[in-house]
Enzyme design. Structure first.
Site, PDB file in Angstrom:
ATOM      1  N   GLU A 144      35.098  30.743  46.805  1.00 20.80           N
ATOM      2  CA  GLU A 144      36.540  30.604  47.072  1.00 20.80           C
ATOM      3  C   GLU A 144      37.306  31.007  45.814  1.00 20.80           C
ATOM      4  OE1 GLU A 144      37.820  26.530  47.049  1.00 20.80           O
ATOM      5  OE2 GLU A 144      39.637  26.937  48.226  1.00 20.80           O
ATOM      6  N   ASN A 191      45.092  31.129  51.224  1.00 20.82           N
ATOM      7  CA  ASN A 191      43.779  31.013  50.583  1.00 20.82           C
ATOM      8  C   ASN A 191      42.818  31.692  51.549  1.00 20.82           C
ATOM      9  OD1 ASN A 191      41.376  30.269  49.420  1.00 20.82           O
ATOM     10  ND2 ASN A 191      42.022  28.162  48.971  1.00 20.82           N
ATOM     11  N   LYS A 229      42.390  29.949  55.088  1.00 20.71           N
ATOM     12  CA  LYS A 229      42.047  28.525  55.037  1.00 20.71           C
ATOM     13  C   LYS A 229      43.023  27.672  55.849  1.00 20.71           C
ATOM     14  CE  LYS A 229      40.831  25.049  51.534  1.00 20.71           C
ATOM     15  NZ  LYS A 229      40.676  24.876  50.050  1.00 20.71           N
ATOM     16  N   GLU A 257      47.188  22.825  46.531  1.00 17.15           N
ATOM     17  CA  GLU A 257      47.005  23.876  47.546  1.00 17.15           C
ATOM     18  C   GLU A 257      48.109  23.826  48.599  1.00 17.15           C
ATOM     19  OE1 GLU A 257      42.247  23.507  47.689  1.00 17.15           O
ATOM     20  OE2 GLU A 257      43.062  25.176  48.829  1.00 17.15           O
ATOM     21  N   CYS A 265      36.016  26.035  51.602  1.00 13.45           N
ATOM     22  CA  CYS A 265      36.057  24.783  50.864  1.00 13.45           C
ATOM     23  C   CYS A 265      36.339  23.526  51.684  1.00 13.45           C
ATOM     24  CB  CYS A 265      37.035  24.898  49.695  1.00 13.45           C
ATOM     25  SG  CYS A 265      36.634  23.710  48.416  1.00 13.45           S
ATOM     26  N   ASN A 278      35.602  25.404  45.626  1.00 14.72           N
ATOM     27  CA  ASN A 278      35.944  24.998  44.256  1.00 14.72           C
ATOM     28  C   ASN A 278      36.211  23.498  44.356  1.00 14.72           C
ATOM     29  OD1 ASN A 278      37.831  27.695  42.640  1.00 14.72           O
ATOM     30  ND2 ASN A 278      36.238  27.880  44.153  1.00 14.72           N
TER      31      ASN A 278
END
Ligand code: ING
Length: 313
Positions: A47, A110, A127, A146, A172, A197
């Site tokens: 990621e 993402n 994501k 995020e 993730c 991550n």
């Protein structure tokens, strides 16, 4: 129907603020070559592979934020990776921060892409599950922003036909949610690729450090077994400017067993000759969805977002 495919998870060690994309891509190319030397035909990178995990920092200047995003893919920085992969005939998963232009507007995601052995992008995923918060918490040990820097992915959980099988992607935090695997499982996924991550401490609730790795593996092993799919996961690991990320990159069989796992928190390739048909017996017996699922009892899963206590009288 090719049954066996040698797959690699290419764990990436820390990427510091001072590390430029060119130096990171060289590391990715080196791992691609290592995977090739082992006969791998598919490599899963991590990621946000091209930069440090920047959502740990509070930023307000749009130009400073956008500097972490890729405006196009491939681009000058990543072209060497695409070229080497094409040269070697290897497909790969790559996670990065995507600045997309849609309907004349800029959007930040993402993102991960699936690139075929011909060097062309086969598919894209954005994501869905964005963890953390969007407000500034300067007193926390580290931030997880995020929700500030990315929009929720708008592509759902797509899958693609590749290597005579059905493959999907997630990113993730997605791996912690059973819905992620189940949607792809309902589409017949034989393989789910993901990068992560993951901080090695919990900034918001004290918990024993061993739980970070336990929950990481638990989530993916469960997702693999409950959907009869392989899961190949690549971490960004180690301390990025002092902020620790867990390693544990691994390859998980549809039985839920870990067949290969990284030992370090540095650049490390783990690989395995995966029988992509192994999950078939699981999909046809214990998790034969058509024979055993009872969707008439599952309504709340898509009708209700949060918890509403509803004890029987
Ligand atoms: N990282 C973490 C993850 O889901 C996190 C965020 C860590 C959420 C620990 C909850 C607990 O692995 C990303 N990038 O989603």
């Amino acid at each position: 129907m090719s049954r066996y495919l040698k797959i690699a998870a290419a764990q990436l060690g820390p990427v510091h603020l001072a590390d430029d994309r060119k130096s990171v891509v060289k590391r990715l190319v080196d791992m691609l070559r290592e995977a090739d030397s082992r006969g791998c035909k598919l490599v899963v990178f991590t990621e946000l592979a091209l930069t440090t995990f920047f959502p740990r920092y509070w930023m307000e200047d749009p130009a400073q934020i956008d500097a972490y995003f890729e405006k196009e893919m491939p681009n000058d920085a990543t072209r060497p990776l695409f070229d080497e992969a094409k040269q070697l005939g290897i497909g790969f998963y790559l996670g990065y921060a995507e600045l997309a232009r849609e309907n004349g507007e800029s959007h930040h995601y993402n993102t991960s892409i699936l690139v075929g052995s011909d060097g062309n992008i086969v598919g894209k995923y954005r994501k869905v599950h964005l963890p953390g918060h969007d407000d500034n918490r300067p007193d926390a040990a580290y931030q997880h922003l995020e929700k500030k820097y990315f929009e929720v992915g708008n592509l759902g959980f797509p899958v693609w036909q590749m290597y005579d099988h059905i493959v999907g992607m997630c990113i993730c935090n997605d791996r912690r949610w059973p819905e992620t695997y189940r949607v792809m499982g309902l589409k017949g996924a034989d393989l789910v690729m993901l990068g992560y991550n993951t901080p090695n401490s919990n900034a918001y609730h004290p918990e024993p450090v061993h739980l970070k790795m336990f929950h990481n593996l638990l989530s993916m092993q469960a997702g693999a077994y409950q959907n009869g799919t392989w899961v190949v996961a690549a971490a960004k690991a180690g301390a990025e400017d002092g902020y620790g990320l867990i390693g544990g990159s691994c390859i998980i069989a549809p039985t839920g067993e870990i067949v290969a796992q990284a030992l370090t928190e540095e650049d490390e390739v783990v690989s395995y000759d995966c029988d992509l048909d192994l999950g078939q017996y699981i999909k046809k017996t214990i998790f034969d969805f058509d024979a055993h699922r009872r969707i008439e009892h599952y309504g709340l899963i898509t009708e209700q977002t949060g918890v509403i206590p509803q004890p029987e009288d």
